[in-house]
Every structure is written in structure tokens, then in C-alpha cells.
Design an enzyme around this catalytic site. Structure first.
Site, PDB file in Angstrom:
ATOM      1  CG  ASP A   1      -9.114   0.286   9.193  1.00  0.00           C
ATOM      2  OD1 ASP A   1      -9.866   0.927   9.945  1.00  0.00           O
ATOM      3  OD2 ASP A   1      -9.539  -0.582   8.414  1.00  0.00           O
TER       4      ASP A   1
ATOM      5  N   GLY B   1       0.768  -1.239   0.000  1.00  0.00           N
ATOM      6  CA  GLY B   1       0.000   0.000   0.000  1.00  0.00           C
ATOM      7  C   GLY B   1       0.800   1.290   0.000  1.00  0.00           C
TER       8      GLY B   1
ATOM      9  NE  ARG C   1      -2.002  -3.038  -4.417  1.00  0.00           N
ATOM     10  CZ  ARG C   1      -2.166  -3.163  -3.106  1.00  0.00           C
ATOM     11  NH1 ARG C   1      -2.077  -2.097  -2.339  1.00  0.00           N
ATOM     12  NH2 ARG C   1      -2.423  -4.331  -2.574  1.00  0.00           N
TER      13      ARG C   1
ATOM     14  CG  ASP D   1      -5.522  -3.364  -2.264  1.00  0.00           C
ATOM     15  OD1 ASP D   1      -5.133  -2.930  -1.152  1.00  0.00           O
ATOM     16  OD2 ASP D   1      -5.926  -4.532  -2.428  1.00  0.00           O
TER      17      ASP D   1
ATOM     18  CD  GLU E   1       0.122   1.000   7.445  1.00  0.00           C
ATOM     19  OE1 GLU E   1       0.352   0.567   6.316  1.00  0.00           O
ATOM     20  OE2 GLU E   1      -0.395   0.342   8.364  1.00  0.00           O
ATOM     21  CG  ASP E   2      -1.615   1.648   2.995  1.00  0.00           C
ATOM     22  OD1 ASP E   2      -1.422   1.297   4.182  1.00  0.00           O
ATOM     23  OD2 ASP E   2      -2.229   0.929   2.189  1.00  0.00           O
TER      24      ASP E   2
ATOM     25  CG  PHE F   1     -12.356   0.067   1.834  1.00  0.00           C
ATOM     26  CD1 PHE F   1     -11.779  -0.616   2.879  1.00  0.00           C
ATOM     27  CD2 PHE F   1     -11.829  -0.095   0.555  1.00  0.00           C
ATOM     28  CE1 PHE F   1     -10.698  -1.470   2.674  1.00  0.00           C
ATOM     29  CE2 PHE F   1     -10.748  -0.937   0.341  1.00  0.00           C
ATOM     30  CZ  PHE F   1     -10.187  -1.635   1.395  1.00  0.00           C
TER      31      PHE F   1
HETATM   32  P1  IMP Z   1      -5.000  -2.143  10.090  1.00  0.00           P
HETATM   33  O1  IMP Z   1      -4.120  -3.296  10.478  1.00  0.00           O
HETATM   34  O2  IMP Z   1      -6.461  -2.447  10.329  1.00  0.00           O
HETATM   35  O3  IMP Z   1      -4.591  -0.828  10.688  1.00  0.00           O
HETATM   36  O4  IMP Z   1      -4.944  -2.027   8.532  1.00  0.00           O
HETATM   37  C1  IMP Z   1      -3.824  -1.649   7.894  1.00  0.00           C
HETATM   38  C2  IMP Z   1      -3.819  -2.093   6.449  1.00  0.00           C
HETATM   39  O5  IMP Z   1      -5.123  -2.415   5.951  1.00  0.00           O
HETATM   40  C3  IMP Z   1      -3.348  -0.944   5.611  1.00  0.00           C
HETATM   41  O6  IMP Z   1      -1.957  -0.983   5.460  1.00  0.00           O
HETATM   42  C4  IMP Z   1      -4.077  -1.149   4.316  1.00  0.00           C
HETATM   43  O7  IMP Z   1      -3.328  -1.989   3.460  1.00  0.00           O
HETATM   44  C5  IMP Z   1      -5.350  -1.842   4.698  1.00  0.00           C
HETATM   45  N1  IMP Z   1      -6.462  -0.880   4.798  1.00  0.00           N
HETATM   46  C6  IMP Z   1      -7.039  -0.395   5.910  1.00  0.00           C
HETATM   47  N2  IMP Z   1      -8.027   0.476   5.627  1.00  0.00           N
HETATM   48  C7  IMP Z   1      -8.046   0.562   4.271  1.00  0.00           C
HETATM   49  C8  IMP Z   1      -8.839   1.340   3.341  1.00  0.00           C
HETATM   50  O8  IMP Z   1      -9.724   2.147   3.677  1.00  0.00           O
HETATM   51  N3  IMP Z   1      -8.553   1.137   2.019  1.00  0.00           N
HETATM   52  C9  IMP Z   1      -7.600   0.289   1.585  1.00  0.00           C
HETATM   53  N4  IMP Z   1      -6.831  -0.439   2.415  1.00  0.00           N
HETATM   54  C10 IMP Z   1      -7.060  -0.307   3.737  1.00  0.00           C
HETATM   55 MG    MG Z   2      -4.243  -3.477   1.280  1.00  0.00          MG
END
Ligand code: IMP
Ligand code: MG
Length: 186
Positions: free
Chosen positions: A116, A57, A178, A172, A112-113, A165
Site C-alpha cells: 500500500d 496478512g 481474513r 483483514d 506480503e499480502d 480497502f
Molecule cells: P503499507 O506499509 O502501507 O504498504 O501497508 C502494508 C500493510 O498494511 C499490509 O501488509 C496490510 O497488512 C495492510 N494493508 C494495506 N492495505 C490494505 C488493504 O487494502 N486491506 C487490508 N490490509 C491492508
Molecule cells: Mg493488516
């Protein structure tokens, strides 16, 4: 703002399509340069900086960011996976690729992208922290502010993102979108 009614990204035969541009390419560009200036002045110029991109990401964000940081640095990548093809986190974060670069004694900036649930960051902060970096900081393009137990708060955030989202600029949905030059919501 470009209209989302036409463009090569909509010619794919996918059921879910981006609906609304949330951050334009221009807004992202100027924010990335602001963050890069802050990062440039944050680290002592003569100390070793390793910028660690979390794939996939962060690949576009990272490539724009490092070109705007005005100091010596090295780049490596780390691969973790928590989402399958869906839009909700699985909570089961796997480290799929470990950086080849040594971590101990270096300033490590994790890129990090989007933050969440925070599961990915908590897992990586633990794994990287165990390797004795001189410092460990996080730079996230987007932060949803939903995580309640983040063990590593991002020092730099591009945008406080809505709880939707988001796709594009590296993010993606099931590997689609992407390459969009902006961030859009589905
Ligand atoms: P986390 O572990 O829930 O914080 O999620 C982190 C990863 O989930 C990110 O690095 C993204 O790759 C993916 N992610 C979380 N939210 C989104 C979103 O809104 N769109 C796309 N990818 C997401
Ligand atoms: Mg992803």
C-alpha cells in the site's frame, strides 16, 4: 462468483461488511499457480531458498504459494505492524517478531499480502538487507501502486489492486474477514 448476500462471514456483528468480490477464489488460485511456476524456475535449484511470510496478512497466500512451488525451500515468518484497527497506514512500522532462521547467504523471498504505502516493505527491506542475504526478493499478492519511494519493488505481483480497502484471503479489517476465500472490497 459467489453472491455476497449470504454466507457465514456476514453473520458477524460488524458495522463494515464486504460489498463486492474483487478477486474470486478461482482467479486467485490460477494466479498463485502461475507465480509459483515463475518462482520455481527463477531460483537455481541447488541453492538455499527461505520463504519469509509477513504475518498475519500473508498466511493464506503463503500456504497456497509454497505448496505450488516445486523445489526445496524453508519457511519462516516475520511480524510487522503498521495499521491499528483503522484503514489508513500509521507510518510507524514496528518489527514485532524476527525470523529465527538465519538470513546471511540465503536467497530470501519475502511474501506480503498487499503493498500500500510501502512503509512496511521499506522497513523490512532495510532490516533484512542488513543481514547479507544472497538475494532479497518480494512477492506480493496485491499491489496498489500508490507507493512512490519503494526501496524493494515486488518481482512477483498477483494482481494490480484498485485503491480501495480490500479484505479476505488473509487481509483483514480490524481482524475481521481474513478467512474469506476471495478478496472483496469494503
Ligand atoms: P503499507 O506499509 O502501507 O504498504 O501497508 C502494508 C500493510 O498494511 C499490509 O501488509 C496490510 O497488512 C495492510 N494493508 C494495506 N492495505 C490494505 C488493504 O487494502 N486491506 C487490508 N490490509 C491492508
Ligand atoms: Mg493488516
Amino acid at each position: 462468483m459467489p453472491e455476497l448476500t449470504e454466507g457465514h462471514w456476514l453473520t458477524q456483528a460488524v458495522e463494515t461488511e464486504p460489498k463486492r468480490i474483487v478477486y474470486s477464489a478461482e482467479a486467485i488460485h490460477s494466479r498463485v499457480h502461475e507465480i509459483a511456476r515463475e518462482i520455481t524456475s527463477y531460483y537455481p535449484p541447488d541453492e538455499d531458498l527461505l520463504v519469509l511470510g509477513l504475518l498475519k496478512g500473508s498466511f493464506i497466500f503463503l500456504s497456497d504459494l509454497v505448496r505450488a512451488i516445486n523445489r526445496p525451500l524453508h519457511v519462516d515468518f516475520i511480524v510487522a505492524s503498521s495499521y491499528g484497527a483503522g484503514t489508513t497506514t500509521s507510518g510507524n512500522v514496528k518489527l514485532l517478531y524476527d525470523p529465527m532462521a538465519p538470513i546471511a547467504g540465503r536467497h530470501v523471498l519475502l511474501v506480503e499480502d498487499i503493498v500500500d504505502s510501502g512503509n512496511t516493505i521499506n522497513r523490512l527491506a532495510e532490516a533484512l538487507g542488513n543481514r547479507d542475504p544472497a538475494s532479497l526478493e518480494l512477492c506480493a499478492l496485491l499491489h496498489k501502486h500508490l507507493a512512490t519511494d519503494l526501496t524493494l519493488e515486488p518481482r512477483w505481483v498477483g494482481f494490480d489492486a484498485p485503491p480501495e480497502f480490500l479484505v479476505g484471503y488473509g487481509l483483514d479489517h480490524a481482524e475481521d474477514f481474513r478467512h474469506l476465500p476471495f478478496v472483496a472490497s469494503l
